[in-house]
Design a protein around this motif. Structure first.
Motif, PDB file in Angstrom:
ATOM      1  N   ASP A  15      27.534 -45.513  -4.749  1.00  0.00           N
ATOM      2  CA  ASP A  15      26.679 -46.190  -5.423  1.00  0.00           C
ATOM      3  C   ASP A  15      25.288 -46.761  -4.370  1.00  0.00           C
ATOM      4  OD1 ASP A  15      25.571 -48.004  -6.944  1.00  0.00           O
ATOM      5  OD2 ASP A  15      27.114 -49.798  -7.029  1.00  0.00           O
ATOM      6  N   GLY A  16      24.697 -46.333  -4.239  1.00  0.00           N
ATOM      7  CA  GLY A  16      23.219 -46.496  -3.728  1.00  0.00           C
ATOM      8  C   GLY A  16      23.810 -46.526  -2.460  1.00  0.00           C
ATOM      9  N   ASP A  17      24.022 -46.398  -0.682  1.00  0.00           N
ATOM     10  CA  ASP A  17      24.476 -46.446   0.383  1.00  0.00           C
ATOM     11  C   ASP A  17      25.884 -46.018  -0.021  1.00  0.00           C
ATOM     12  OD1 ASP A  17      21.616 -45.155   0.725  1.00  0.00           O
ATOM     13  OD2 ASP A  17      21.432 -47.112   1.741  1.00  0.00           O
ATOM     14  N   THR A  18      26.757 -46.620  -0.605  1.00  0.00           N
ATOM     15  CA  THR A  18      28.346 -46.997  -0.256  1.00  0.00           C
ATOM     16  C   THR A  18      29.334 -45.696  -1.004  1.00  0.00           C
ATOM     17  OG1 THR A  18      27.571 -49.028   0.380  1.00  0.00           O
ATOM     18  CG2 THR A  18      30.069 -48.323  -1.116  1.00  0.00           C
ATOM     19  N   LEU A  19      29.638 -44.726  -0.678  1.00  0.00           N
ATOM     20  CA  LEU A  19      30.572 -43.984  -1.063  1.00  0.00           C
ATOM     21  C   LEU A  19      31.683 -45.210  -1.429  1.00  0.00           C
ATOM     22  CD1 LEU A  19      31.571 -40.416  -1.016  1.00  0.00           C
ATOM     23  CD2 LEU A  19      33.500 -41.874  -0.240  1.00  0.00           C
ATOM     24  N   THR A  20      32.871 -44.957  -2.306  1.00  0.00           N
ATOM     25  CA  THR A  20      33.757 -45.484  -2.614  1.00  0.00           C
ATOM     26  C   THR A  20      34.937 -44.922  -2.941  1.00  0.00           C
ATOM     27  OG1 THR A  20      32.828 -47.753  -2.464  1.00  0.00           O
ATOM     28  CG2 THR A  20      35.352 -47.472  -3.095  1.00  0.00           C
ATOM     29  N   VAL A  21      36.187 -44.399  -2.207  1.00  0.00           N
ATOM     30  CA  VAL A  21      36.994 -43.500  -2.674  1.00  0.00           C
ATOM     31  C   VAL A  21      38.106 -44.147  -2.771  1.00  0.00           C
ATOM     32  CG1 VAL A  21      39.167 -42.500  -1.399  1.00  0.00           C
ATOM     33  CG2 VAL A  21      37.539 -42.494  -0.252  1.00  0.00           C
ATOM     34  N   LEU A  49      32.628 -37.200   4.489  1.00  0.00           N
ATOM     35  CA  LEU A  49      32.129 -38.095   3.283  1.00  0.00           C
ATOM     36  C   LEU A  49      31.112 -39.124   3.412  1.00  0.00           C
ATOM     37  CD1 LEU A  49      36.260 -39.323   1.980  1.00  0.00           C
ATOM     38  CD2 LEU A  49      34.330 -37.901   1.008  1.00  0.00           C
ATOM     39  N   ALA A  50      31.212 -39.212   4.733  1.00  0.00           N
ATOM     40  CA  ALA A  50      29.504 -40.253   4.818  1.00  0.00           C
ATOM     41  C   ALA A  50      28.546 -39.753   5.146  1.00  0.00           C
ATOM     42  CB  ALA A  50      30.095 -40.756   6.628  1.00  0.00           C
ATOM     43  N   THR A  69      11.338 -33.162   6.881  1.00  0.00           N
ATOM     44  CA  THR A  69      10.947 -34.317   5.894  1.00  0.00           C
ATOM     45  C   THR A  69      12.259 -34.935   5.378  1.00  0.00           C
ATOM     46  OG1 THR A  69      10.697 -32.742   4.761  1.00  0.00           O
ATOM     47  CG2 THR A  69       8.799 -33.524   5.977  1.00  0.00           C
ATOM     48  N   THR A  70      12.886 -34.046   4.945  1.00  0.00           N
ATOM     49  CA  THR A  70      14.246 -34.162   3.848  1.00  0.00           C
ATOM     50  C   THR A  70      15.395 -34.522   5.392  1.00  0.00           C
ATOM     51  OG1 THR A  70      14.694 -31.592   4.394  1.00  0.00           O
ATOM     52  CG2 THR A  70      13.521 -32.721   2.197  1.00  0.00           C
ATOM     53  N   ARG A  71      15.684 -35.387   6.017  1.00  0.00           N
ATOM     54  CA  ARG A  71      16.556 -35.408   7.207  1.00  0.00           C
ATOM     55  C   ARG A  71      17.700 -36.291   5.686  1.00  0.00           C
ATOM     56  NH1 ARG A  71      16.277 -34.605  12.249  1.00  0.00           N
ATOM     57  NH2 ARG A  71      13.662 -35.056  12.734  1.00  0.00           N
ATOM     58  N   LEU A  72      19.252 -35.978   6.562  1.00  0.00           N
ATOM     59  CA  LEU A  72      19.770 -36.238   5.916  1.00  0.00           C
ATOM     60  C   LEU A  72      20.324 -37.647   5.809  1.00  0.00           C
ATOM     61  CD1 LEU A  72      22.490 -33.085   6.719  1.00  0.00           C
ATOM     62  CD2 LEU A  72      21.078 -33.534   4.919  1.00  0.00           C
ATOM     63  N   HIS A  73      20.727 -38.258   4.915  1.00  0.00           N
ATOM     64  CA  HIS A  73      21.147 -39.279   5.523  1.00  0.00           C
ATOM     65  C   HIS A  73      22.693 -39.916   5.569  1.00  0.00           C
ATOM     66  CE1 HIS A  73      21.783 -39.401   0.827  1.00  0.00           C
ATOM     67  NE2 HIS A  73      22.524 -39.494   0.924  1.00  0.00           N
ATOM     68  N   ARG A  74      23.515 -41.374   5.799  1.00  0.00           N
ATOM     69  CA  ARG A  74      24.550 -40.761   6.256  1.00  0.00           C
ATOM     70  C   ARG A  74      24.955 -42.481   4.621  1.00  0.00           C
ATOM     71  NH1 ARG A  74      27.750 -37.639   8.800  1.00  0.00           N
ATOM     72  NH2 ARG A  74      29.529 -39.389   9.761  1.00  0.00           N
ATOM     73  N   LEU A  75      26.691 -42.033   4.166  1.00  0.00           N
ATOM     74  CA  LEU A  75      26.478 -43.486   3.569  1.00  0.00           C
ATOM     75  C   LEU A  75      28.244 -44.257   4.118  1.00  0.00           C
ATOM     76  CD1 LEU A  75      27.556 -40.490   0.482  1.00  0.00           C
ATOM     77  CD2 LEU A  75      25.669 -42.734   1.095  1.00  0.00           C
ATOM     78  N   GLN A  76      28.127 -45.467   3.828  1.00  0.00           N
ATOM     79  CA  GLN A  76      29.007 -46.137   4.228  1.00  0.00           C
ATOM     80  C   GLN A  76      30.235 -46.063   3.489  1.00  0.00           C
ATOM     81  OE1 GLN A  76      28.475 -48.621   6.426  1.00  0.00           O
ATOM     82  NE2 GLN A  76      31.039 -48.878   6.388  1.00  0.00           N
ATOM     83  N   VAL A  77      31.333 -45.413   4.266  1.00  0.00           N
ATOM     84  CA  VAL A  77      32.775 -45.428   3.473  1.00  0.00           C
ATOM     85  C   VAL A  77      33.189 -46.529   3.277  1.00  0.00           C
ATOM     86  CG1 VAL A  77      34.571 -43.513   3.628  1.00  0.00           C
ATOM     87  CG2 VAL A  77      32.460 -42.476   3.946  1.00  0.00           C
ATOM     88  N   ASP A  78      34.434 -46.637   1.888  1.00  0.00           N
ATOM     89  CA  ASP A  78      34.876 -47.411   1.662  1.00  0.00           C
ATOM     90  C   ASP A  78      36.567 -46.947   1.356  1.00  0.00           C
ATOM     91  OD1 ASP A  78      36.319 -50.015   1.386  1.00  0.00           O
ATOM     92  OD2 ASP A  78      34.499 -50.656  -0.972  1.00  0.00           O
ATOM     93  N   CYS A  79      37.022 -47.446   2.232  1.00  0.00           N
ATOM     94  CA  CYS A  79      38.252 -46.347   1.978  1.00  0.00           C
ATOM     95  C   CYS A  79      39.682 -47.071   2.851  1.00  0.00           C
ATOM     96  CB  CYS A  79      38.618 -45.366   2.593  1.00  0.00           C
ATOM     97  SG  CYS A  79      39.647 -43.813   2.690  1.00  0.00           S
ATOM     98  N   ALA A  80      40.303 -47.407   1.724  1.00  0.00           N
ATOM     99  CA  ALA A  80      41.053 -48.226   1.890  1.00  0.00           C
ATOM    100  C   ALA A  80      42.511 -47.707   2.862  1.00  0.00           C
ATOM    101  CB  ALA A  80      42.231 -48.580   0.567  1.00  0.00           C
TER     102      ALA A  80
END
Length: 231
Positions: free
Chosen positions: A219-225, A189-190, A159-170
């Motif tokens: 922020d939310g589902d987005t990880l920004t490097v 990071l994702a 019931t606690t599935r790991l979620h994936r983030l969208q990684v924003d990395c230049a």
């Protein structure tokens, strides 16, 4: 004759990974398949005969010590991060490092065995969830027909599935990271390396990975490097 209540374990190897600290290590083995690691045997166990035939297996089990969580006492209940850090469950119903015997068990992919003149056979693995320098007590082959149970119940983890983030990395930010390790870093990071109870979008997190330090926000589902610099 009764078995002794205690036994002495010998460290047979140490693993080399990109994680000098606990922060950022995947929560389970195999979650980031692209992470590279090397299992280097201690001098007593550098005999090539000890790994004869191991190359025929695609995966292996590592039995290791939670070297960063050794304590003199233990608690019958722990608070798993995946339950928000507030709910207590029995220690034997979790994979918490805070156990009567601080032992971990990880299944990793065996990519190959290199024979080096200074260290003997070295196991090249992927997908490890271990801190750099972790002591290893045993290595066993992973046997699919015995070790894989597709219909197994998942307990509270279902019931606690790991979620994936969208990684924003230049792309330019990755320049300090060796090419073979970039995919592994982005995978870490994702998979969201933050503690599960932290959700402040303004907070800047710092994570050591190999020879670099990574700073990021989520922020939310987005990880920004924000920055990657050499340590």
């Amino acid at each position: 004759m009764e078995a002794p209540e205690q036994m002495t374990l010998k460290v047979i190897a140490h693993i080399r990974t990109a994680f000098p600290t606990k922060f950022g290590i995947p929560r389970q083995s195999g979650l980031v398949d692209s992470l590279r690691g090397e299992v280097v045997f201690t001098p007593e166990y550098r005999n090539p005969d000890a790994v004869r035939g191991l190359e025929d297996f695609s995966h292996i089990w590592l039995v290791w010590q939670f070297s960063g969580a050794v304590r003199d006492s233990w608690s019958p209940t722990v608070r798993p991060p995946r339950l928000g850090g507030n709910t207590r469950v029995g220690v034997f119903a979790t994979r918490s490092p805070f156990r009567p015997n601080p032992l971990g068990l990880s299944s990793v992919k065996l990519e190959g065995i290199e024979y080096r003149p200074d260290t003997g056979p070295v196991l090249l693995v992927r997908g490890a969830d271990l801190m750099d320098g972790t002591p290893i007590y045993d290595i066993k082959p992973y046997i699919p027909y015995a070790d894989c149970h597709p219909d197994a119940a998942e307990g509270f983890t279902g019931t606690t599935r790991l979620h994936r983030l969208q990684v924003d990395c230049a792309p330019a930010l990755l320049d300090p990271v060796p090419e073979p390790d970039r995919e592994g870093l982005l995978g870490v990071l994702a998979s969201d390396p933050r503690p599960s109870y932290q959700h402040d979008p303004q907070r800047v997190y710092g994570m050591e990975f190999g020879a670099v330090e990574v700073h990021f926000t989520v922020d939310g589902d987005t990880l920004t490097v924000r920055d990657i610099s050499r340590r």
